[in-house]
Design an enzyme around this catalytic site. Sequence first.
Site, mmCIF file in Angstrom:
data_model
loop_
_atom_site.group_PDB
_atom_site.id
_atom_site.type_symbol
_atom_site.label_atom_id
_atom_site.label_comp_id
_atom_site.label_asym_id
_atom_site.label_seq_id
_atom_site.Cartn_x
_atom_site.Cartn_y
_atom_site.Cartn_z
ATOM 1 N N GLU A 66 -9.349 3.769 1.766
ATOM 2 C CA GLU A 66 -8.777 3.835 0.421
ATOM 3 C C GLU A 66 -7.711 2.779 0.160
ATOM 4 O O GLU A 66 -7.501 2.383 -0.985
ATOM 5 C CB GLU A 66 -8.194 5.237 0.185
ATOM 6 C CG GLU A 66 -6.774 5.485 0.702
ATOM 7 C CD GLU A 66 -6.620 5.335 2.211
ATOM 8 O OE1 GLU A 66 -7.629 5.476 2.935
ATOM 9 O OE2 GLU A 66 -5.497 5.072 2.679
ATOM 10 N N LYS A 96 0.862 -1.186 0.000
ATOM 11 C CA LYS A 96 0.000 0.000 0.000
ATOM 12 C C LYS A 96 0.894 1.229 0.000
ATOM 13 O O LYS A 96 1.703 1.424 0.905
ATOM 14 C CB LYS A 96 -0.908 0.002 1.235
ATOM 15 C CG LYS A 96 -1.683 1.315 1.426
ATOM 16 C CD LYS A 96 -2.628 1.284 2.631
ATOM 17 C CE LYS A 96 -3.252 2.658 2.891
ATOM 18 N NZ LYS A 96 -4.154 2.679 4.061
ATOM 19 N N ASP A 132 1.580 6.428 5.365
ATOM 20 C CA ASP A 132 0.619 5.477 4.793
ATOM 21 C C ASP A 132 1.152 4.777 3.540
ATOM 22 O O ASP A 132 0.431 4.023 2.895
ATOM 23 C CB ASP A 132 -0.702 6.204 4.492
ATOM 24 C CG ASP A 132 -1.911 5.321 4.725
ATOM 25 O OD1 ASP A 132 -1.772 4.285 5.409
ATOM 26 O OD2 ASP A 132 -2.993 5.656 4.208
ATOM 27 N N ARG A 183 -7.567 -0.389 0.805
ATOM 28 C CA ARG A 183 -8.072 -1.633 0.222
ATOM 29 C C ARG A 183 -8.414 -1.467 -1.262
ATOM 30 O O ARG A 183 -8.369 -2.430 -2.017
ATOM 31 C CB ARG A 183 -9.280 -2.131 1.046
ATOM 32 C CG ARG A 183 -10.464 -1.205 1.035
ATOM 33 C CD ARG A 183 -11.434 -1.488 2.183
ATOM 34 N NE ARG A 183 -10.906 -1.027 3.477
ATOM 35 C CZ ARG A 183 -11.541 -1.196 4.649
ATOM 36 N NH1 ARG A 183 -12.710 -1.826 4.688
ATOM 37 N NH2 ARG A 183 -11.001 -0.745 5.763
ATOM 38 N N LYS A 242 -10.239 13.092 7.436
ATOM 39 C CA LYS A 242 -9.825 12.786 8.809
ATOM 40 C C LYS A 242 -9.817 14.074 9.615
ATOM 41 O O LYS A 242 -9.411 15.114 9.113
ATOM 42 C CB LYS A 242 -8.401 12.218 8.813
ATOM 43 C CG LYS A 242 -8.268 10.792 8.328
ATOM 44 C CD LYS A 242 -6.813 10.337 8.443
ATOM 45 C CE LYS A 242 -6.600 8.991 7.762
ATOM 46 N NZ LYS A 242 -7.296 7.873 8.409
HETATM 47 N N1 BES Z 1 -4.294 4.727 6.709
HETATM 48 C C1 BES Z 1 -5.430 4.448 7.507
HETATM 49 C C2 BES Z 1 -5.153 3.453 8.639
HETATM 50 C C3 BES Z 1 -4.148 3.863 9.680
HETATM 51 C C4 BES Z 1 -4.585 4.305 10.911
HETATM 52 C C5 BES Z 1 -2.795 3.741 9.469
HETATM 53 C C6 BES Z 1 -3.675 4.656 11.888
HETATM 54 C C7 BES Z 1 -1.879 4.093 10.444
HETATM 55 C C8 BES Z 1 -2.314 4.539 11.658
HETATM 56 C C9 BES Z 1 -6.543 3.867 6.632
HETATM 57 O O1 BES Z 1 -6.557 4.301 5.319
HETATM 58 C C10 BES Z 1 -7.852 4.264 7.226
HETATM 59 O O2 BES Z 1 -8.111 5.430 7.268
HETATM 60 N N2 BES Z 1 -8.639 3.284 7.658
HETATM 61 C C11 BES Z 1 -9.916 3.522 8.228
HETATM 62 C C12 BES Z 1 -10.895 2.546 7.616
HETATM 63 C C13 BES Z 1 -12.331 2.816 7.973
HETATM 64 C C14 BES Z 1 -12.787 4.131 7.364
HETATM 65 C C15 BES Z 1 -13.180 1.680 7.479
HETATM 66 C C16 BES Z 1 -9.797 3.314 9.733
HETATM 67 O O3 BES Z 1 -9.071 2.399 10.149
HETATM 68 O O4 BES Z 1 -10.376 4.078 10.472
HETATM 69 ZN ZN ZN Z 2 -4.785 4.883 4.540
HETATM 70 MN MN MN Z 3 -7.583 6.121 5.063
#
Ligand code: BES
Ligand code: ZN
Ligand code: MN
Length: 510
Positions: A356, A272, A295, A358, A284
């Site tokens: 995003e 990723k 990321d 996935r 966010k």
């Molecule tokens: N990049 C984030 C996940 C992440 C969180 C990485 C903290 C490193 C530290 C990912 O893209 C994300 O935002 N995931 C969401 C998914 C949800 C919206 C289904 C999440 O984990 O909140």
């Molecule tokens: Zn992400």
């Molecule tokens: Mn994200």
Amino acid sequence: MTALTLSTAAAPGLRADAIVVGVAKGAKSPVVAPGAEAVDQAYDGKLAGILETLGATGTEGELTKVPAPAGFKAPLVVAVGLGEKPAKNAAHDTEALRKAAGVAARTLGGAKKAAFALPVADAAAVSAIAEGVLLGAYSFDRYKENGNGKGAKAGNGKAPLAEAALLGAKPRDKEHKAALTRATAVSEELNRARDLINTPPNDLNPESFAAIAQAAGKEHGIKVQVLDEKALAKGGYGGILGVGVGSAAGPRLVKLSYSHAKAKKHLAFVGKGITYDSGGISLKPAGHNETMKCDMSGAAAVFAAVVAAARLGLEVNVTGWLALAENMPSGSATRPGDVLHMYSGKTVEVLNTDAEGRLVLADALWAASQEKPDAIVDVATLTGAMVLALGSRTFGIMANDDAFRGTIHTLAEEVGEPAWPMPLPDHLRKGMDSPTADIANMGERMGGGLVAGLFLKEFIGDGITWAHLDIAGPAFNEGGPFGYTPKGGTGTAVRTLVRLAEQTADGAQG
Ligand code: BES
Ligand code: ZN
Ligand code: MN
């Protein structure tokens, strides 16, 4: 990076800024670890007692400084904790050595030369100490005032340790030399992954990342193919495009192909590579986006592992796929409610643009599947849920094959990367049912890391063994440095991937 040598020199005559020795936890008192006999003798065998007086116990991570004994050319002895003293005749744990060497190397920032008199029982110990030094001495100072890339103002305000001699290791021993060569290649590439992760997102975007991959490919004989936004549109990569379309910096899919003439197996690594994750239209909030340059840690790990495999000349074919995009909100960005036509032919309803990772991975996993590799491993900072589940130092391993998940777990523990197996429960799939498309990019909140894993599973070609590493916790260290792990980008998963490539090469040779 620190220059490493294997040395048979005797400690007293060594011209160095410090001599590093090991101290372990004995039954009652600390004990000096093997490798430091000459040093201890110069203190009349009283080094353990001196260290105890200074409060040392031998605990991992502990560091005690003592003036060197009379007659020594080096002015300082640095004792690093190795944890419990091993049972009689047993060697010190390699991870304890790696951590201790890392703590010492980091603390010796600013020094020109240090000698490491740690216990070297075998080539595995040489490898661990070398890795600990090279990884522990890492610093990222490029953006500091007067930063010259040489560590002028590193994290501790000092340049990284310039030179390290490993005492007790044999410069003529084939295995010891090979261990040093391997540790150097792996650590250099791992440190390069850290550099990429730490680089601010205004300087590292999909285009510049792809250019770096191309340059490295040229240098190390790896074939590199880059699909830009035009090629992605032509090829039907709706997932990668859908994430990248909101950014002024367009997405890229980078394919790195390392091949060996005698290879019998083929591994695909998929990373990723979101060079910045703002969340997109599902933005966010402040407090959740400051470290989102990290990321792309999965893509950095994959990149580093493929280059390391090439440098080591492993007898296995390794293809690395970097799914690169910047996730931004804008007038052209994908909206919650949009449906994407993925590379696999499936459609995805985007319910949350912050899920995003996935989406870009789905296209890259399907692309990787088309080559029918023996196994696919993806690496991704995929979910906050995995951080809640496993904390900030352990990555989760999911897979469509129990044995393969077990193999990855074993290898990860072997190289010193904490990891834990996680399930992919079928019942969580229906939470991603979409009234409009084949699947939605979000499901139940509970078990969010597993839901993301189940989404990815839909994009693996039939019959292909696959594992998914969710490194969201350990990819970026927001706390202070520990062991050989610096603050910031850690380079987690690089060593597990390299180990898997080595094991696959060796297994195929039979
Ligand atoms: N990049 C984030 C996940 C992440 C969180 C990485 C903290 C490193 C530290 C990912 O893209 C994300 O935002 N995931 C969401 C998914 C949800 C919206 C289904 C999440 O984990 O909140
Ligand atoms: Zn992400
Ligand atoms: Mn994200």
